[in-house]
Design a protein around this motif. Sequence first.
Motif, PDB file in Angstrom:
ATOM      1  N   ASN A   9      52.144  39.166  18.752  1.00 29.55           N
ATOM      2  CA  ASN A   9      50.706  39.432  18.847  1.00 29.55           C
ATOM      3  C   ASN A   9      49.927  38.163  19.173  1.00 29.55           C
ATOM      4  N   PHE A  10      50.365  37.029  18.623  1.00 32.85           N
ATOM      5  CA  PHE A  10      49.690  35.748  18.863  1.00 32.85           C
ATOM      6  C   PHE A  10      49.663  35.412  20.360  1.00 32.85           C
ATOM      7  N   ILE A  11      50.789  35.616  21.020  1.00 30.52           N
ATOM      8  CA  ILE A  11      50.861  35.349  22.456  1.00 30.52           C
ATOM      9  C   ILE A  11      50.138  36.441  23.239  1.00 30.52           C
ATOM     10  N   GLY A  12      50.271  37.684  22.790  1.00 31.28           N
ATOM     11  CA  GLY A  12      49.632  38.793  23.496  1.00 31.28           C
ATOM     12  C   GLY A  12      48.123  38.695  23.525  1.00 31.28           C
ATOM     13  N   GLU A  13      47.544  38.081  22.487  1.00 28.61           N
ATOM     14  CA  GLU A  13      46.090  37.964  22.419  1.00 28.61           C
ATOM     15  C   GLU A  13      45.517  37.026  23.489  1.00 28.61           C
ATOM     16  N   LEU A  14      46.386  36.287  24.163  1.00 26.98           N
ATOM     17  CA  LEU A  14      45.928  35.437  25.266  1.00 26.98           C
ATOM     18  C   LEU A  14      45.527  36.259  26.487  1.00 26.98           C
ATOM     19  N   THR A  15      45.969  37.513  26.540  1.00 24.78           N
ATOM     20  CA  THR A  15      45.810  38.324  27.750  1.00 24.78           C
ATOM     21  C   THR A  15      44.359  38.467  28.190  1.00 24.78           C
ATOM     22  N   ILE A  34      43.144  50.127  53.459  1.00 25.36           N
ATOM     23  CA  ILE A  34      42.575  49.271  52.413  1.00 25.36           C
ATOM     24  C   ILE A  34      41.610  50.066  51.537  1.00 25.36           C
ATOM     25  N   TYR A  35      40.779  50.894  52.174  1.00 24.54           N
ATOM     26  CA  TYR A  35      39.848  51.711  51.389  1.00 24.54           C
ATOM     27  C   TYR A  35      40.593  52.701  50.505  1.00 24.54           C
ATOM     28  N   ARG A  36      41.661  53.280  51.017  1.00 24.90           N
ATOM     29  CA  ARG A  36      42.462  54.189  50.185  1.00 24.90           C
ATOM     30  C   ARG A  36      43.100  53.426  49.021  1.00 24.90           C
ATOM     31  N   PHE A  37      43.574  52.213  49.302  1.00 24.25           N
ATOM     32  CA  PHE A  37      44.170  51.368  48.248  1.00 24.25           C
ATOM     33  C   PHE A  37      43.143  51.095  47.157  1.00 24.25           C
ATOM     34  N   MET A  38      41.928  50.701  47.537  1.00 26.19           N
ATOM     35  CA  MET A  38      40.905  50.355  46.554  1.00 26.19           C
ATOM     36  C   MET A  38      40.476  51.574  45.742  1.00 26.19           C
ATOM     37  N   TYR A  39      40.533  52.742  46.353  1.00 30.13           N
ATOM     38  CA  TYR A  39      40.174  53.973  45.650  1.00 30.13           C
ATOM     39  C   TYR A  39      41.236  54.348  44.613  1.00 30.13           C
ATOM     40  N   ILE A  40      42.497  54.181  44.971  1.00 27.53           N
ATOM     41  CA  ILE A  40      43.599  54.592  44.097  1.00 27.53           C
ATOM     42  C   ILE A  40      43.825  53.617  42.946  1.00 27.53           C
ATOM     43  N   PHE A  41      43.812  52.321  43.263  1.00 25.94           N
ATOM     44  CA  PHE A  41      44.264  51.315  42.298  1.00 25.94           C
ATOM     45  C   PHE A  41      43.089  50.577  41.653  1.00 25.94           C
ATOM     46  N   SER A  42      43.076  50.613  40.325  1.00 24.15           N
ATOM     47  CA  SER A  42      41.982  50.016  39.558  1.00 24.15           C
ATOM     48  C   SER A  42      42.478  48.828  38.744  1.00 24.15           C
ATOM     49  N   ASN A  43      41.529  48.099  38.187  1.00 22.68           N
ATOM     50  CA  ASN A  43      41.849  46.931  37.370  1.00 22.68           C
ATOM     51  C   ASN A  43      42.265  47.395  35.973  1.00 22.68           C
ATOM     52  N   VAL A  44      43.390  48.102  35.933  1.00 25.04           N
ATOM     53  CA  VAL A  44      43.857  48.737  34.694  1.00 25.04           C
ATOM     54  C   VAL A  44      44.242  47.704  33.647  1.00 25.04           C
ATOM     55  N   GLY A  45      45.021  46.704  34.049  1.00 26.39           N
ATOM     56  CA  GLY A  45      45.538  45.741  33.089  1.00 26.39           C
ATOM     57  C   GLY A  45      44.517  44.715  32.632  1.00 26.39           C
ATOM     58  N   TYR A  46      43.879  44.039  33.578  1.00 26.64           N
ATOM     59  CA  TYR A  46      42.998  42.943  33.208  1.00 26.64           C
ATOM     60  C   TYR A  46      41.794  43.402  32.394  1.00 26.64           C
ATOM     61  N   MET A  47      41.184  44.541  32.756  1.00 25.74           N
ATOM     62  CA  MET A  47      39.999  45.013  32.039  1.00 25.74           C
ATOM     63  C   MET A  47      40.300  46.185  31.118  1.00 25.74           C
ATOM     64  N   GLY A  48      41.340  46.940  31.443  1.00 26.46           N
ATOM     65  CA  GLY A  48      41.656  48.113  30.640  1.00 26.46           C
ATOM     66  C   GLY A  48      41.982  47.789  29.198  1.00 26.46           C
ATOM     67  N   TYR A  49      42.813  46.768  28.994  1.00 26.46           N
ATOM     68  CA  TYR A  49      43.243  46.421  27.637  1.00 26.46           C
ATOM     69  C   TYR A  49      42.081  46.042  26.714  1.00 26.46           C
ATOM     70  N   PRO A  50      41.232  45.084  27.093  1.00 26.41           N
ATOM     71  CA  PRO A  50      40.157  44.703  26.167  1.00 26.41           C
ATOM     72  C   PRO A  50      39.130  45.807  25.930  1.00 26.41           C
ATOM     73  N   VAL A  51      38.815  46.601  26.965  1.00 20.95           N
ATOM     74  CA  VAL A  51      37.820  47.661  26.805  1.00 20.95           C
ATOM     75  C   VAL A  51      38.351  48.770  25.899  1.00 20.95           C
ATOM     76  N   VAL A  52      39.589  49.198  26.129  1.00 21.68           N
ATOM     77  CA  VAL A  52      40.189  50.247  25.293  1.00 21.68           C
ATOM     78  C   VAL A  52      40.357  49.757  23.860  1.00 21.68           C
ATOM     79  N   SER A  53      40.737  48.504  23.699  1.00 18.77           N
ATOM     80  CA  SER A  53      40.884  47.939  22.355  1.00 18.77           C
ATOM     81  C   SER A  53      39.557  47.950  21.612  1.00 18.77           C
ATOM     82  N   ALA A  54      38.467  47.625  22.318  1.00 19.76           N
ATOM     83  CA  ALA A  54      37.146  47.624  21.687  1.00 19.76           C
ATOM     84  C   ALA A  54      36.710  49.027  21.308  1.00 19.76           C
ATOM     85  N   LEU A  55      37.047  50.009  22.135  1.00 22.56           N
ATOM     86  CA  LEU A  55      36.632  51.382  21.896  1.00 22.56           C
ATOM     87  C   LEU A  55      37.447  52.075  20.806  1.00 22.56           C
ATOM     88  N   PHE A  56      38.762  51.918  20.875  1.00 23.45           N
ATOM     89  CA  PHE A  56      39.650  52.704  20.031  1.00 23.45           C
ATOM     90  C   PHE A  56      40.466  51.886  19.036  1.00 23.45           C
TER      91      PHE A  56
END
Length: 306
Positions: free
Chosen positions: A192-198, A100-122
């Motif tokens: 895009n209209f539907i995608g913005e719900l993410t 479980i610890y190895r799983f938590m180290y490897i896998f991050s919240n890429v989709g749920y948080m990655g999209y809005p943060v990267v969109s705000a930055l770039f």
Amino acid sequence: MNLSAMFDQMVVLFTAIVIGYVITKRGVLNRDAGKVLAALVVNLANPMLILASVMTDEKMLSNLQMLQFTGVAALCYVFLIGTSFLIPRILRAPDADKGIYRFMYIFSNVGYMGYPVVSALFGPGAVFYVSVFVMFFQVICWSYGVHLVTGKARFRFSVSVLKSPCIISALLAYVIYFTGVQFPAIVRQSVNFIGELTSPLCMLVIGCSLAHMPLKSVFARWRVYLLALMKMIVVPLLAYAVLHRFVTNELILGVTVVILSMPVASNTSVICCQYGADETLGSSGVFLTTLLSMVTIPLIMQLLFG
């Protein structure tokens, strides 16, 4: 890189998480409703967001740079998997919890948080590049990741993971990106209209998930704090120290560092529950790292790119 917009976005994300938490505690959402929202994100909104990100006239990376970025993403997962063997030793984790610890180290919240943060930055056009990491995440998480949580001696890859809507949309987005196919404005607007719900749905799902976690036991796990330090501080700093010597494109470098700074994948507790592992440990990892990320992500980006 718009660091000011990122700080604002982190506040917005945190507010949405709190709202999801509160309305779940008040009975507006329950666990089943959270699962429905998560399914809506995974099967519809997120794939549409991926496609919308490449249905633009602007390509922030050339085709050659895109291939380089894909290679960097692949190497990141190779590095994370390779170094994950050290995590149980460093944490002195019990045998039952090592996977479980190895799983938590490897896998991050890429989709749920990655999209809005990267969109705000770039900008919105950079969202597609997050989907590259999401594609690797989906393939590895639901194969090797499940193997870690179950603790089975042998690992077998299942082709069925390639049927995920996120992977299919990411592969289709690759085709659109490299071929330069153009779509009518009404199609782009609809997708895009539907995608913005993410983003809003994702934050509500995280808040709903956190509301069902036993907070007393969550804050008592010292190993999770040490894991957060290594995962969200040490790894992105180390990645930057190595990559900036070879990667000259700021977008490739910035998106990679942001993704490596993300908290533990939100589906950790779900997978633990599904396969009979310690769900409380998985929930602790998600809860604590998500809260800490509201500080650590802006800190890392300000330190490295400010």
